[in-house]
Motif scaffolding. Structure first.
Motif, PDB file in Angstrom:
ATOM      1  N   THR A 158       0.830  -1.198   0.000  1.00  0.00           N
ATOM      2  CA  THR A 158       0.000   0.000   0.000  1.00  0.00           C
ATOM      3  C   THR A 158       0.869   1.254   0.000  1.00  0.00           C
ATOM      4  OG1 THR A 158      -1.503  -1.275   1.384  1.00  0.00           O
ATOM      5  CG2 THR A 158      -2.004   1.054   1.111  1.00  0.00           C
ATOM      6  N   THR A 159       1.905   1.238   0.821  1.00  0.00           N
ATOM      7  CA  THR A 159       2.792   2.404   0.897  1.00  0.00           C
ATOM      8  C   THR A 159       3.475   2.659  -0.445  1.00  0.00           C
ATOM      9  OG1 THR A 159       3.163   1.790   3.198  1.00  0.00           O
ATOM     10  CG2 THR A 159       4.601   3.482   2.286  1.00  0.00           C
ATOM     11  N   ILE A 160       3.900   1.584  -1.103  1.00  0.00           N
ATOM     12  CA  ILE A 160       4.529   1.736  -2.424  1.00  0.00           C
ATOM     13  C   ILE A 160       3.544   2.379  -3.400  1.00  0.00           C
ATOM     14  CG2 ILE A 160       5.360   0.451  -4.462  1.00  0.00           C
ATOM     15  CD1 ILE A 160       6.618  -1.560  -2.499  1.00  0.00           C
ATOM     16  N   LEU A 161       2.292   1.891  -3.369  1.00  0.00           N
ATOM     17  CA  LEU A 161       1.319   2.369  -4.350  1.00  0.00           C
ATOM     18  C   LEU A 161       0.942   3.839  -4.143  1.00  0.00           C
ATOM     19  CD1 LEU A 161      -1.063  -0.725  -4.696  1.00  0.00           C
ATOM     20  CD2 LEU A 161       0.680   0.047  -6.291  1.00  0.00           C
ATOM     21  N   ILE A 162       1.002   4.314  -2.904  1.00  0.00           N
ATOM     22  CA  ILE A 162       0.628   5.709  -2.686  1.00  0.00           C
ATOM     23  C   ILE A 162       1.828   6.659  -2.640  1.00  0.00           C
ATOM     24  CG2 ILE A 162      -1.540   5.130  -1.519  1.00  0.00           C
ATOM     25  CD1 ILE A 162      -0.192   5.947   1.122  1.00  0.00           C
ATOM     26  N   ALA A 163       3.037   6.107  -2.591  1.00  0.00           N
ATOM     27  CA  ALA A 163       4.237   6.959  -2.518  1.00  0.00           C
ATOM     28  C   ALA A 163       4.293   8.019  -3.636  1.00  0.00           C
ATOM     29  CB  ALA A 163       5.498   6.107  -2.509  1.00  0.00           C
ATOM     30  N   PRO A 164       3.897   7.667  -4.885  1.00  0.00           N
ATOM     31  CA  PRO A 164       3.986   8.678  -5.941  1.00  0.00           C
ATOM     32  C   PRO A 164       3.038   9.859  -5.744  1.00  0.00           C
ATOM     33  CG  PRO A 164       3.735   6.477  -6.878  1.00  0.00           C
ATOM     34  CD  PRO A 164       3.489   6.360  -5.409  1.00  0.00           C
ATOM     35  N   ALA A 176      -3.142  18.475  -0.980  1.00  0.00           N
ATOM     36  CA  ALA A 176      -3.989  17.719  -1.902  1.00  0.00           C
ATOM     37  C   ALA A 176      -3.381  16.346  -2.184  1.00  0.00           C
ATOM     38  CB  ALA A 176      -4.175  18.503  -3.200  1.00  0.00           C
ATOM     39  N   GLY A 177      -2.055  16.319  -2.334  1.00  0.00           N
ATOM     40  CA  GLY A 177      -1.378  15.045  -2.568  1.00  0.00           C
ATOM     41  C   GLY A 177      -1.536  14.114  -1.381  1.00  0.00           C
ATOM     42  N   ILE A 178      -1.382  14.672  -0.178  1.00  0.00           N
ATOM     43  CA  ILE A 178      -1.477  13.861   1.041  1.00  0.00           C
ATOM     44  C   ILE A 178      -2.899  13.314   1.211  1.00  0.00           C
ATOM     45  CG2 ILE A 178      -1.306  13.890   3.564  1.00  0.00           C
ATOM     46  CD1 ILE A 178       0.755  16.236   3.131  1.00  0.00           C
ATOM     47  N   VAL A 179      -3.881  14.212   1.060  1.00  0.00           N
ATOM     48  CA  VAL A 179      -5.276  13.793   1.223  1.00  0.00           C
ATOM     49  C   VAL A 179      -5.614  12.724   0.185  1.00  0.00           C
ATOM     50  CG1 VAL A 179      -7.676  14.565   1.077  1.00  0.00           C
ATOM     51  CG2 VAL A 179      -5.993  15.967   2.275  1.00  0.00           C
ATOM     52  N   GLY A 180      -5.155  12.942  -1.035  1.00  0.00           N
ATOM     53  CA  GLY A 180      -5.370  11.961  -2.094  1.00  0.00           C
ATOM     54  C   GLY A 180      -4.766  10.615  -1.713  1.00  0.00           C
ATOM     55  N   ALA A 181      -3.541  10.660  -1.192  1.00  0.00           N
ATOM     56  CA  ALA A 181      -2.842   9.425  -0.825  1.00  0.00           C
ATOM     57  C   ALA A 181      -3.594   8.682   0.279  1.00  0.00           C
ATOM     58  CB  ALA A 181      -1.421   9.748  -0.370  1.00  0.00           C
ATOM     59  N   MET A 182      -4.093   9.446   1.272  1.00  0.00           N
ATOM     60  CA  MET A 182      -4.820   8.818   2.377  1.00  0.00           C
ATOM     61  C   MET A 182      -6.106   8.163   1.857  1.00  0.00           C
ATOM     62  SD  MET A 182      -2.947   9.209   5.020  1.00  0.00           S
ATOM     63  CE  MET A 182      -1.483   9.184   4.032  1.00  0.00           C
ATOM     64  N   ALA A 183      -6.800   8.874   0.966  1.00  0.00           N
ATOM     65  CA  ALA A 183      -8.035   8.327   0.416  1.00  0.00           C
ATOM     66  C   ALA A 183      -7.742   7.052  -0.383  1.00  0.00           C
ATOM     67  CB  ALA A 183      -8.712   9.369  -0.472  1.00  0.00           C
ATOM     68  N   VAL A 184      -6.669   7.090  -1.174  1.00  0.00           N
ATOM     69  CA  VAL A 184      -6.314   5.921  -1.976  1.00  0.00           C
ATOM     70  C   VAL A 184      -5.931   4.756  -1.063  1.00  0.00           C
ATOM     71  CG1 VAL A 184      -4.649   4.992  -3.630  1.00  0.00           C
ATOM     72  CG2 VAL A 184      -5.639   7.255  -4.005  1.00  0.00           C
ATOM     73  N   ALA A 185      -5.170   5.064   0.011  1.00  0.00           N
ATOM     74  CA  ALA A 185      -4.764   4.012   0.950  1.00  0.00           C
ATOM     75  C   ALA A 185      -5.993   3.334   1.557  1.00  0.00           C
ATOM     76  CB  ALA A 185      -3.880   4.600   2.053  1.00  0.00           C
ATOM     77  N   LEU A 186      -6.954   4.173   1.920  1.00  0.00           N
ATOM     78  CA  LEU A 186      -8.177   3.657   2.529  1.00  0.00           C
ATOM     79  C   LEU A 186      -8.888   2.689   1.579  1.00  0.00           C
ATOM     80  CD1 LEU A 186      -9.640   4.169   5.221  1.00  0.00           C
ATOM     81  CD2 LEU A 186     -11.064   5.831   4.022  1.00  0.00           C
ATOM     82  N   VAL A 187      -8.965   3.101   0.319  1.00  0.00           N
ATOM     83  CA  VAL A 187      -9.629   2.257  -0.686  1.00  0.00           C
ATOM     84  C   VAL A 187      -8.822   0.980  -0.916  1.00  0.00           C
ATOM     85  CG1 VAL A 187     -10.319   2.096  -3.109  1.00  0.00           C
ATOM     86  CG2 VAL A 187     -10.767   4.204  -1.808  1.00  0.00           C
ATOM     87  N   LEU A 188      -7.504   1.124  -1.044  1.00  0.00           N
ATOM     88  CA  LEU A 188      -6.653  -0.045  -1.306  1.00  0.00           C
ATOM     89  C   LEU A 188      -6.735  -1.060  -0.164  1.00  0.00           C
ATOM     90  CD1 LEU A 188      -3.393   1.594  -2.718  1.00  0.00           C
ATOM     91  CD2 LEU A 188      -5.060   0.257  -3.997  1.00  0.00           C
ATOM     92  N   ARG A 189      -6.701  -0.558   1.076  1.00  0.00           N
ATOM     93  CA  ARG A 189      -6.717  -1.452   2.230  1.00  0.00           C
ATOM     94  C   ARG A 189      -8.034  -2.217   2.350  1.00  0.00           C
ATOM     95  NH1 ARG A 189      -3.091  -3.971   4.539  1.00  0.00           N
ATOM     96  NH2 ARG A 189      -2.909  -3.289   6.661  1.00  0.00           N
ATOM     97  N   ARG A 190      -9.087  -1.705   1.687  1.00  0.00           N
ATOM     98  CA  ARG A 190     -10.374  -2.406   1.759  1.00  0.00           C
ATOM     99  C   ARG A 190     -10.610  -3.253   0.530  1.00  0.00           C
ATOM    100  NH1 ARG A 190     -14.022   1.690   5.199  1.00  0.00           N
ATOM    101  NH2 ARG A 190     -12.490   1.715   6.853  1.00  0.00           N
ATOM    102  N   THR A 191      -9.741  -3.117  -0.474  1.00  0.00           N
ATOM    103  CA  THR A 191      -9.939  -3.892  -1.702  1.00  0.00           C
ATOM    104  C   THR A 191      -8.715  -4.751  -1.984  1.00  0.00           C
ATOM    105  OG1 THR A 191      -9.184  -1.953  -2.947  1.00  0.00           O
ATOM    106  CG2 THR A 191     -11.560  -2.259  -2.739  1.00  0.00           C
ATOM    107  N   VAL A 192      -7.803  -4.244  -2.790  1.00  0.00           N
ATOM    108  CA  VAL A 192      -6.713  -5.093  -3.275  1.00  0.00           C
ATOM    109  C   VAL A 192      -5.679  -5.470  -2.220  1.00  0.00           C
ATOM    110  CG1 VAL A 192      -6.903  -4.560  -5.714  1.00  0.00           C
ATOM    111  CG2 VAL A 192      -5.602  -3.027  -4.242  1.00  0.00           C
ATOM    112  N   THR A 193      -5.484  -4.643  -1.182  1.00  0.00           N
ATOM    113  CA  THR A 193      -4.498  -5.028  -0.166  1.00  0.00           C
ATOM    114  C   THR A 193      -5.181  -5.301   1.170  1.00  0.00           C
ATOM    115  OG1 THR A 193      -4.046  -2.712   0.411  1.00  0.00           O
ATOM    116  CG2 THR A 193      -2.613  -3.723  -1.213  1.00  0.00           C
ATOM    117  N   LYS A 194      -6.350  -5.943   1.066  1.00  0.00           N
ATOM    118  CA  LYS A 194      -7.123  -6.246   2.253  1.00  0.00           C
ATOM    119  C   LYS A 194      -6.354  -7.188   3.172  1.00  0.00           C
ATOM    120  CE  LYS A 194     -11.670  -7.987   2.316  1.00  0.00           C
ATOM    121  NZ  LYS A 194     -12.861  -7.923   1.470  1.00  0.00           N
TER     122      LYS A 194
END
Lengths: 79, 615
Positions: free
Chosen positions: B356-362, B403-421
């Motif tokens: 998850t961290t790798i995916l949101i790092a960019p 905006a980048g940080i908020v975006g990353a947090m939102a993406v992390a939240l989605v990822l942790r509930r789907t692909v990196t559950k």
């Protein structure tokens, strides 16, 4: 008493750790850092307001951060 | 002896290994990756009193060979000689923190069990003295059976003695070590206690400064406030402090460009140098001061011990999106560059956390985005103050980071509930002692980062700029026709423009984002080159890319461009690192896909809102 209930600044000794309740890596990591039966420990800081999670422990000369869930698995007695 | 001798620094994290490495090798060091894995490989040259050079390796800090993270696995494999392509070090320099012997001697016994020729550096003896400890190195040497040299890396104390000991270390293994040190962990801890006790001559109970400082910095109310204030100051500084240096660099590039124009006859070579190389690479190099300032703050936070406190303060927040405070460190260093950030995820032991961290790092605003932001903000945002010494331009920049940080947090939240559950991850880390950062270590760190940036400017950006100049310059326009319309690049821009026009992009922008996939800052050089080649107004062209954007872009368009770059498709090097780190193309593909989609939506939303507000 478990470590998460220990009052900040009070010295205590670890009497038991519920290893099976921890993930294997977490257990290894805690042991490597010296969290084990017999070690002297004190809670010195607690995290942000509200949940007060995570905890900062004083263990020998080190300060270690762990979460409440780990602290709940660690049984302590007053030293 | 034909082969060059090698030595490796080994020890617990926070034992002062890297400071010792810098003190021993100075400027003679290079950073690369271990073959096949992206754990940083720091190697440098150490010269023995005899003049013989030794290759010194700084291995990742470890608590145990019973490895819990990829970093520790590399350390174990290198010293055990099972790491392919890396020779077993001839001498191990075991670094112990003098003030934390009882803990560090536990890992020390694991190292001694290997039976390799070993020299102990009893480091940071000054800090131990500060804490009221008087140590007996001879007693420790006797207990361990290897030479023990007290050192203070910062003040170069003990370095000569240490190099002497390295020179004298025998290059044959100690056969008895295995039987002597092969014991269980509790036994090891007990003997560490005894050895530490024997080595401590006197101990006065002085209060360490940690507690007092932490009471403020880790205070549940004041701590987060200090952290966010600090981050805000960092981003203001990046914008404000760098200006005079950037102006000077820009002036320098202008002078050179003018010199080339005056010296060379009109023609293809002159155009290539001024419009291609100087307009392109020059427009990126001027951001060196900002990148140095950003890295300066990150390196200071790391060296002082504050970074771990930041992780502690952020853990709760990170936990709310399914990550831990540990992810905060790679994410913060991604503000400088996502590549070391993604590499730093190696210290996260939980695989799903790490992915998850790798995916949101960019999504963290890397320094390569800074040139794009800076140019566009300078062009379209007025240089007014909003009070209290805070400039509107700095505020917009801060908003883009947020905006980048908020975006990353939102993406992390989605990822942790789907692909990196998966199960919630833990957070266990040492909070190191506070230390004053050393100027020399800072300078070495800054120099390495600056060099990486300049090398990018000199290679990827240089090549991308030239390729773009060629695409823009050929075929040549007929009389009365715009060069952009006639060129190959114009055709590419026309193909892409329909997709990007709805979100407010003009043709130059559509063109600029293509080479920006190679490296983000190329967007600036691409615009500079495009406008330089296509300039109908010679006077405007001479004023540089900022003036051209100010004159030619509408505010909604400029804001959409900024929004695009908050989420923008990451640079090729980041994709390459993500592929290597995740062992395949699946995750980089997911990453690129979602970033493209987010970038398009963000740019669109920004544009449509700005237009409807009548900006």
């Amino acid at each position: 008493m478990t470590l998460d209930a220990l009052e900040s600044g009070t010295a205590a000794r670890i009497v038991a750790v519920d290893w099976p309740s921890l993930a294997e890596d977490e257990g290894k990591r805690l042991r490597a850092l010296g969290v084990d039966e017999g070690a002297d420990v004190a809670v010195i800081h607690r995290g942000v307001f509200g949940t007060r999670d995570p905890l900062a422990l004083r263990l020998g000369n080190m300060t270690i951060a762990i979460r409440r869930v780990h602290a709940k698995a660690i049984e302590v007695e007053a030293a | 002896m034909s082969r060059k001798r090698t030595a490796a620094l080994l020890g617990n994290p926070n034992s002062g290994k890297s400071a010792l490495f810098n003190a021993l090798t100075g400027a003679r060091q290079k950073i690369a990756n271990y073959a096949g894995v992206t754990v940083e490989r720091k190697a440098g040259r150490l010269v023995l009193p005899s003049g013989e050079p030794v290759e010194l390796l700084d291995l990742p800090g470890s608590y145990s060979f019973d490895a819990a993270s990829p970093d520790e696995a590399v350390t174990r494999d290198v010293v055990k000689g099972t790491f392919e392509g890396e020779a077993v070090p001839d001498v191990i320099i075991l670094v112990l923190d003098a003030a934390n012997l009882e803990q560090h001697l536990v890992f020390a016994q694991e190292v001694l069990e290997l039976g390799r020729p070993t020299v102990v550096a009893l480091n940071m003896v000054d800090l131990a003295e500060r804490d009221g400890l008087t140590l007996d190195p001879a007693a420790l040497s006797q207990a361990l059976g290897v030479p023990v040299i007290p050192t203070v890396a910062v003040r170069r104390k003990g370095l000569a003695e240490l190099t002497d000991a390295i020179a004298e270390a025998e290059t044959h293994a100690d056969e008895e070590a295995h039987t002597r040190w092969h014991v269980t962990l509790p036994e090891r801890r007990l003997s560490a206690k005894h050895m530490a006790r024997a080595a401590i001559l006197s101990k006065s109970t002085r209060h360490t400064i940690e507690n007092g400082v932490d009471r403020v910095l880790l205070n549940p109310w004041i701590g987060p406030f200090i952290l966010f204030s600090l981050l805000f100051v960092v981003f203001q500084a990046v914008f404000a402090w760098a200006t005079p240096f950037a102006d000077a660099l820009e002036g320098g590039v202008g002078v050179i460009s003018q010199g080339v124009s005056d010296t060379l006859p009109e023609g293809l070579l002159r155009d290539f140098l001024t419009e291609g190389v100087l307009a392109g690479v020059g427009s990126v190099v001027v951001f060196l001061p900002q990148i140095i300032i950003l890295f300066f703050f990150i390196l200071v936070m790391e060296a002082s011990g504050y970074m771990a406190r930041a992780a502690f303060l952020m853990d709760r927040l990170m936990a709310s999106v399914g990550l831990s405070g540990r992810s905060f460190i790679p994410l913060l260093s991604s503000f400088a560059c996502a590549i070391p950030g993604i590499m730093a995820t190696r210290s996260i032991s939980d695989p799903k956390d790490r992915l998850t961290t790798i995916l949101i790092a960019p999504l963290m605003t890397c320094s390569a985005r800074l040139p794009v932001y800076a140019v566009v903000i300078a062009a379209v945002i007025p240089q007014t103050s909003v009070g209290l010494g805070v400039g509107l331009q700095g505020l917009v920049l801060f908003a883009l980071y947020v905006a980048g940080i908020v975006g990353a947090m939102a993406v992390a939240l989605v990822l942790r509930r789907t692909v990196t559950k998966g199960a919630a991850s833990g957070f266990i880390m040492e909070l190191p002692r506070y230390q004053l950062p050393r100027l020399k270590d800072l300078l070495i760190g800054l120099w390495q980062r600056a060099w990486v940036f300049l090398r990018r400017a000199g290679t990827i950006i240089f090549v991308a700029t030239i390729a773009l100049w060629v695409l823009l310059s050929f075929p040549k326009a007929e009389a009365g026709e715009s060069q952009l319309d006639a060129s190959f690049a114009g055709a590419i821009a026309d193909t892409l423009h329909p997709v990007l026009a709805p979100v407010g992009f003009n043709r130059e922008m559509s063109l600029a984002i293509v080479p920006a996939i190679a490296a983000r800052e190329v967007a600036v050089s691409a615009l500079a080159t495009t406008y330089a080649v296509d300039a109908e107004d010679e006077e405007l062209a001479a004023q540089g890319v900022t003036a051209q954007i100010a004159a030619l872009w509408s505010l909604p368009t400029a804001l959409a461009f900024l929004a695009w770059f908050v989420f923008a498709p990451q640079c090729l090097s980041t994709i390459a690192v993500a592929r290597r780190e995740t062992n395949g193309w699946k995750w980089p593909a997911v990453m690129v896909g979602y970033l493209f989609a987010l970038a398009w939506l963000a740019a669109g939303a920004t544009y449509w809102i700005a237009v409807s507000l009548g900006l």
